[in-house]
Design an enzyme around this catalytic site. Structure first.
Site, short mmCIF file in Angstrom:
data_model
loop_
_atom_site.label_atom_id
_atom_site.label_comp_id
_atom_site.label_asym_id
_atom_site.label_seq_id
_atom_site.Cartn_x
_atom_site.Cartn_y
_atom_site.Cartn_z
N CYS A 1 43.39 57.96 49.03
CA CYS A 1 42.88 59.01 50.04
C CYS A 1 43.86 60.26 49.91
O CYS A 1 43.56 61.47 50.40
CB CYS A 1 42.82 58.45 51.35
N HIS B 1 43.30 64.23 56.90
CA HIS B 1 42.54 62.86 56.49
C HIS B 1 41.83 62.18 57.49
O HIS B 1 42.38 61.90 58.40
CB HIS B 1 43.32 61.97 55.75
N ASN C 1 35.37 57.39 56.51
CA ASN C 1 36.50 57.59 55.86
C ASN C 1 35.94 57.85 54.20
O ASN C 1 35.58 56.76 53.73
CB ASN C 1 37.27 56.47 56.00
#
Ligand code: UT7
Length: 319
Positions: free
Chosen positions: A113, A246, A276
Site C-alpha cells: 500500500c 491511504h 482499499n
C-alpha cells in the site's frame, strides 16, 4: 536549485461496482458490519481480462493530458503495484510501451500500500537531480486477482483501480519532503502467498491478513510518520490544508486526523466508494479531490500510506 512539483493527476476505476450487499451473497458478512468497521460501501472490480497496466494506462493518459503534455514527453516511469500483469517485464516497462515513450528508466516496485509513496519519493529525487524531466508516478492494482473470495476478513476490503501523477521541475518546491520506512519483522501479519502455497481453493496467491494487529501498528506508525513529516519541514499541523490518506479503514484515518487536529472535512475520503486499492489508493484520492476542485494550487497536502511488510511513508506536498 531544481525542485519537483506535481504538474497534474489522473485516475481510473473499472466500470463494475460491487456493493456490500453483493458481498453478503458471497461470504458471511453484512452491509452494516462493513460500513461501521471499515467505512466501505462499495468498490470497483476489474473486468475479466482487464489488467493492472490497462487501468494504469487510462490513469496515466489522463494525468499526461491534464499536464498539457504528450505521452512522448515522459522520460521516467516509477510504478507501484503488488499485482503486476507479468513477473517481468515490469509494469513500468509495459506502460512505457503502451505510451510509446521509449528509452528512459521504467520500473515497478512492490511495497504494497506504500507503493505510490515509494515511487513518488524516487521520482522526486530524479527530477530534482535533473536526471528526469517529466516523471510519471503510478499506483495501480488488480487486487481482486489475489483476493480470497471465500475469506470474509479480506474479501470485503480490497478492490481495483489506478492513479497517476506527472512530476516536473519547478523553481519552487512542490514535493517538500518524503519519508519512507519499512519493518520486516511484521511480514507474517500481512502478506500474499506464492502460487501453490495459497489458502484459496485453487491454491492461487492470496492475501492473508491479521486485521486487528495490522490496525494497531498502522495507527502508531502513521501517527509517527505525520509528526515526522511536519517536524522535518518545521511546520505546525495547523499549516495543513488537506490530509490525503491511504484508504484502508475509516477508523485508522479518523485516528490520524485527530492526531493532526484536522476536521474530517479536511480529509480526502474515497474509501466509501473505492475500498482499499493498496498502491492506487492515495493517487486515486488525490485525483478525485483535484478534479472536483477541493484541492487547489498552493495548498499544503500531507499524503500517507501503510501496508504489508510493513512499509509506510509520507509526502508533504505544496500542490
Ligand atoms: O492496507 C493495508 C493495511 N491494512 C490495514 O490497515 C487494515 C487494518 N485492519 C482493519 O482495517 C481491521 O482490523 C479490519 C476491518 C480488517 C477488521 O476490523 P476489526 O474491528 O479489527 O475486527 P476483528 O478482526 O477484531 O474482528 C471482530 C469480529 C470477529 O468476530 P468475533 O471473534 O468477535 O466473534 C470477526 O470474526 O468481526 C468478525 N468479522 C466479521 N464479521 C462480519 C471479521 N470480518 C467480518 C466480516 N463480516 N467481513
Amino acid at each position: 536549485m531544481i525542485h519537483s512539483r506535481i504538474a497534474a493527476t489522473g485516475s481510473y476505476l473499472p466500470a463494475k461496482v460491487v456493493s456490500n450487499s453483493d458481498l453478503e451473497k458471497l461470504v458471511d458478512t453484512s452491509d452494516e458490519w462493513i460500513r461501521t468497521r471499515t467505512g466501505i460501501e462499495r468498490r470497483h472490480i476489474a473486468a475479466d481480462g482487464e489488467g493492472t497496466v490497462d487501468m494504469a494506462e487510462h490513469a496515466a493518459r489522463r494525468a499526461i493530458e491534464a499536464a498539457g503534455l504528450k505521452p512522448s514527453d515522459i522520460d521516467f516511469i516509477a510504478f507501484g503495484t503488488t499485482t503486476p500483469d507479468l513477473v517481468f517485464p515490469n509494469c513500468g516497462v509495459l506502460l512505457q510501451q503502451r505510451l510509446g515513450c521509449l528509452g528512459g528508466p521504467a520500473f515497478s516496485l512492490e511495497t504494497a500500500c506504500a507503493g505510490f509513496l515509494y515511487a513518488l519519493s524516487i521520482a522526486d529525487k530524479y527530477v530534482r537531480s535533473g536526471e528526469a524531466r517529466r516523471a510519471l508516478v503510478v499506483g495501480a492494482e488488480r487486487l481482486s486477482s489475489i483476493t480470497d473470495w471465500t475469506d470474509r476478513t479480506t474479501a470485503i476490503l480490497f478492490a481495483d483501480g489506478a492513479g497517476a501523477v506527472v512530476l516536473e521541475p519547478s523553481p519552487t518546491a512542490g514535493i517538500l519532503s518524503t519519508h519512507l520506512h519499512a519493518d520486516g519483522q511484521y511480514k507474517d501479519l500481512l502478506y500474499c502467498s506464492r502460487p501453490g502455497e495459497g489458502s484459496g481453493v485453487n491454491r492461487q496467491p492470496r492475501i492473508v491478513m491479521s486485521g486487528s494487529e495490522v490496525f494497531k501498528v498502522a495507527v502508531t506508525r502513521l501517527g509517527q510518520s505525520v509528526d515526522e513529516a511536519l517536524a522535518a519541514n518545521g511546520l505546525d499541523r495547523s499549516a495543513l490544508d488537506w490530509l490525503v490518506p491511504h484508504q484502508a479503514n475509516i477508523r485508522i484515518i479518523q485516528a490520524i486526523a485527530r492526531r493532526l487536529e484536522l476536521p474530517m472535512e479536511k480529509v480526502i475520503l474515497t474509501i466509501q466508494d473505492h475500498g482499499n486499492t493498496s498502491a492506487a489508493s492515495v493517487p486515486l484520492a488525490l485525483d478525485a479531490a483535484v478534479r472536483d476542485g477541493r484541492i487547489r494550487r498552493g495548498e499544503l497536502l500531507l499524503l500517507e500510506a501503510f501496508g504489508g511488510g510493513f512499509t509506510w511513508g509520507s509526502a508533504l506536498v505544496r500542490y
